[in-house]
Design a protein around this motif. Sequence first.
Motif, PDB file in Angstrom:
ATOM      1  N   ASP A 290       0.838  -1.209   0.000  1.00  0.00           N
ATOM      2  CA  ASP A 290       0.000   0.000   0.000  1.00  0.00           C
ATOM      3  C   ASP A 290       0.869   1.253   0.000  1.00  0.00           C
ATOM      4  O   ASP A 290       0.610   2.209  -0.732  1.00  0.00           O
ATOM      5  CB  ASP A 290      -0.903   0.023   1.244  1.00  0.00           C
ATOM      6  N   ASN A 291       1.902   1.235   0.832  1.00  0.00           N
ATOM      7  CA  ASN A 291       2.749   2.421   0.969  1.00  0.00           C
ATOM      8  C   ASN A 291       3.492   2.749  -0.314  1.00  0.00           C
ATOM      9  O   ASN A 291       3.792   3.908  -0.589  1.00  0.00           O
ATOM     10  CB  ASN A 291       3.763   2.223   2.104  1.00  0.00           C
ATOM     11  N   ILE A 292       3.820   1.719  -1.099  1.00  0.00           N
ATOM     12  CA  ILE A 292       4.575   1.934  -2.334  1.00  0.00           C
ATOM     13  C   ILE A 292       3.697   2.569  -3.407  1.00  0.00           C
ATOM     14  O   ILE A 292       4.144   3.373  -4.212  1.00  0.00           O
ATOM     15  CB  ILE A 292       5.160   0.582  -2.838  1.00  0.00           C
ATOM     16  N   GLY A 293       2.403   2.205  -3.406  1.00  0.00           N
ATOM     17  CA  GLY A 293       1.472   2.852  -4.329  1.00  0.00           C
ATOM     18  C   GLY A 293       1.437   2.251  -5.724  1.00  0.00           C
ATOM     19  O   GLY A 293       0.796   2.789  -6.614  1.00  0.00           O
ATOM     20  N   THR A 294       2.135   1.136  -5.954  1.00  0.00           N
ATOM     21  CA  THR A 294       2.048   0.464  -7.255  1.00  0.00           C
ATOM     22  C   THR A 294       0.866  -0.502  -7.216  1.00  0.00           C
ATOM     23  O   THR A 294       0.527  -1.017  -6.153  1.00  0.00           O
ATOM     24  CB  THR A 294       3.349  -0.334  -7.528  1.00  0.00           C
ATOM     25  N   GLU A 295       0.262  -0.733  -8.384  1.00  0.00           N
ATOM     26  CA  GLU A 295      -0.868  -1.659  -8.458  1.00  0.00           C
ATOM     27  C   GLU A 295      -0.459  -3.033  -7.912  1.00  0.00           C
ATOM     28  O   GLU A 295       0.591  -3.551  -8.261  1.00  0.00           O
ATOM     29  CB  GLU A 295      -1.279  -1.793  -9.935  1.00  0.00           C
ATOM     30  N   TRP A 296      -1.288  -3.605  -7.029  1.00  0.00           N
ATOM     31  CA  TRP A 296      -0.974  -4.952  -6.558  1.00  0.00           C
ATOM     32  C   TRP A 296      -2.241  -5.761  -6.358  1.00  0.00           C
ATOM     33  O   TRP A 296      -3.339  -5.208  -6.259  1.00  0.00           O
ATOM     34  CB  TRP A 296      -0.115  -4.924  -5.292  1.00  0.00           C
ATOM     35  N   ALA A 297      -2.087  -7.075  -6.338  1.00  0.00           N
ATOM     36  CA  ALA A 297      -3.237  -7.956  -6.188  1.00  0.00           C
ATOM     37  C   ALA A 297      -2.856  -9.115  -5.278  1.00  0.00           C
ATOM     38  O   ALA A 297      -1.674  -9.366  -5.050  1.00  0.00           O
ATOM     39  CB  ALA A 297      -3.657  -8.486  -7.556  1.00  0.00           C
ATOM     40  N   ILE A 298      -3.891  -9.800  -4.774  1.00  0.00           N
ATOM     41  CA  ILE A 298      -3.632 -10.950  -3.897  1.00  0.00           C
ATOM     42  C   ILE A 298      -3.795 -12.244  -4.676  1.00  0.00           C
ATOM     43  O   ILE A 298      -4.724 -12.389  -5.467  1.00  0.00           O
ATOM     44  CB  ILE A 298      -4.599 -10.940  -2.686  1.00  0.00           C
ATOM     45  N   ASN A 299      -2.868 -13.141  -4.477  1.00  0.00           N
ATOM     46  CA  ASN A 299      -2.990 -14.487  -5.016  1.00  0.00           C
ATOM     47  C   ASN A 299      -3.240 -15.385  -3.803  1.00  0.00           C
ATOM     48  O   ASN A 299      -2.319 -15.929  -3.209  1.00  0.00           O
ATOM     49  CB  ASN A 299      -1.693 -14.852  -5.742  1.00  0.00           C
TER      50      ASN A 299
END
Length: 543
Positions: A290-299
């Motif tokens: 979250d802090n980095i701000g790049t798009e991420w998703a959960i696997n």
Amino acid sequence: MPPLRPFARALHVARRIPSRSVTGLHLNGRVITRSCSCSAPHQLQHTVTVAPEAATKEQLNPTTADPPTPPTDHRTLAQAHNLFITSPYSPGSPLILPNGAYVFQKLQSFLRAQYPQFGFQEVITPIIYKKSLWEKSGHWENYAEDMFSVQGRGATGKTDNAQVGEDEEFGLKPMNCPGHCLLFRDEIKSYRDLPIRYADFSALHRNEVSGSLTGLTRVRRFHQDDAHIFCRPDQILEEIEQTLKFVGMVYNTFGLGPYKLLLSTRPKDSFIGTIEEWDRAEKQLSTALDNIGTEWAINEGDGAFYGPKIDIILKDSNGKEHQTATIQLDFQLPQRFDLQYQASPEELEAGSQTSMDSGLDASLRRPVIVHRAIYGSIERFMALLIEHYAGKYPFWLSPRPATVLSLNAEPEVLAHVARVQSVLSGLQAHDVRQLHPSASPRPLPLSTIQLPIETDTSARPLGKKIAEARLRKYNHMIVVGRKEAENGSLSLSLINQPNEEATVEILEAVIDRKITARELSKGVNVPLDAARRYFEHLANAFM
Ligand SMILES: [Zn+2]
């Protein structure tokens, strides 16, 4: 010839394996190491066959309905720059030519230059270890068929005076983690010593089946920009955040991206530790993301049984996705190697040891290991860059930054060509007219930027030499005739340089004047010392 394998397939493979092979805590096949940064998923390709439709369905975030144009394969592109060859005498172990070694070492030295600001210390560790080490790490049980083994000197019993224990079987390392655990264990650590971050560019060997070997992408011998962070559980958040920033900085420098981040969480049934411990670790990973701000998703549920991980999925210029970097938490190896540190006052006050600390004195705790690689396999990353740049390398990475062409064969012109090559390469200062032949060589400063500048003084017509320089994709072409020899200058053309506009601005700043469009097409007259300064700027601007 197939290009780099898209990530979609790797993802599919990674998802399918746990349901097939995890039974309680006993794992068969290669699952134990599948998620470690030291074990790129492409290594698993030969174990599972995936239907093409299934792979397409798994494609992450497709950008277009039309299939992207496949890039020219890295093996074809590499031939144009003489980067590497392969030999039937060592299948899966590319032989890197001087131009390829230049690129390879630039990739290494780029990371080396960044390590101090991220707190990494480079270490050098053995290629072979006794079988007993691999038994301790779990590799002998779970990974042996992918490892090469070698015999110690006394193994046959025929060698006189062999030392006790030398007759043991040895294994070529497929990853660096066990060696780094030995380094960590060497001295008793305090909570104040952590985190400790060991980086290692060592060669690794994995016994891939011969039918699957390809160029630089599927190999038996390779190198990783491998590192292991030994930290306290309360340091995970900051370490992951810093690592993600490091990844972002590196990929920006290479013009790679966009990329997305995938967090693999606790498997449903088989895992070590408690659910609370996993929740705490996963919370730190997701907060870092979250802090980095790049798009991420959960696997969901796709973490290894020994810890959650973050995969970095890179989208290349053709829309294909590749898994490159991995950040993997590991609660298991610290237990297998009995790693420990003296707890902090806060940890002592809280009193509670976790399930990882079982068997330890009340004043001791186990560190967590973070396996991380940013390039992943350097060979594979090189293949990705070869396709990404398609023969147009940025100057700082280019094995052919410039060639110097002689306009004619007059002795003054040929002497000036040699001087231009020597000064631009970084071997001779521009204000030293000629090195005295009898002078003793002096050590060059370590900070010297050395460049592989080539020359063409053949008697062929200039037009032919220019055509060849374009074909060989030098970033710059330099022409030297009598006029340049007389006034100590050269005629410089940008023929194959990315970011051309920004590059011209650097040249204008160095020569302190505007460059006309006509000059750009015919060649800019530049004093030799200014040309060297311009090259030094380019090399450090990563352009
Ligand atoms: Zn590792």
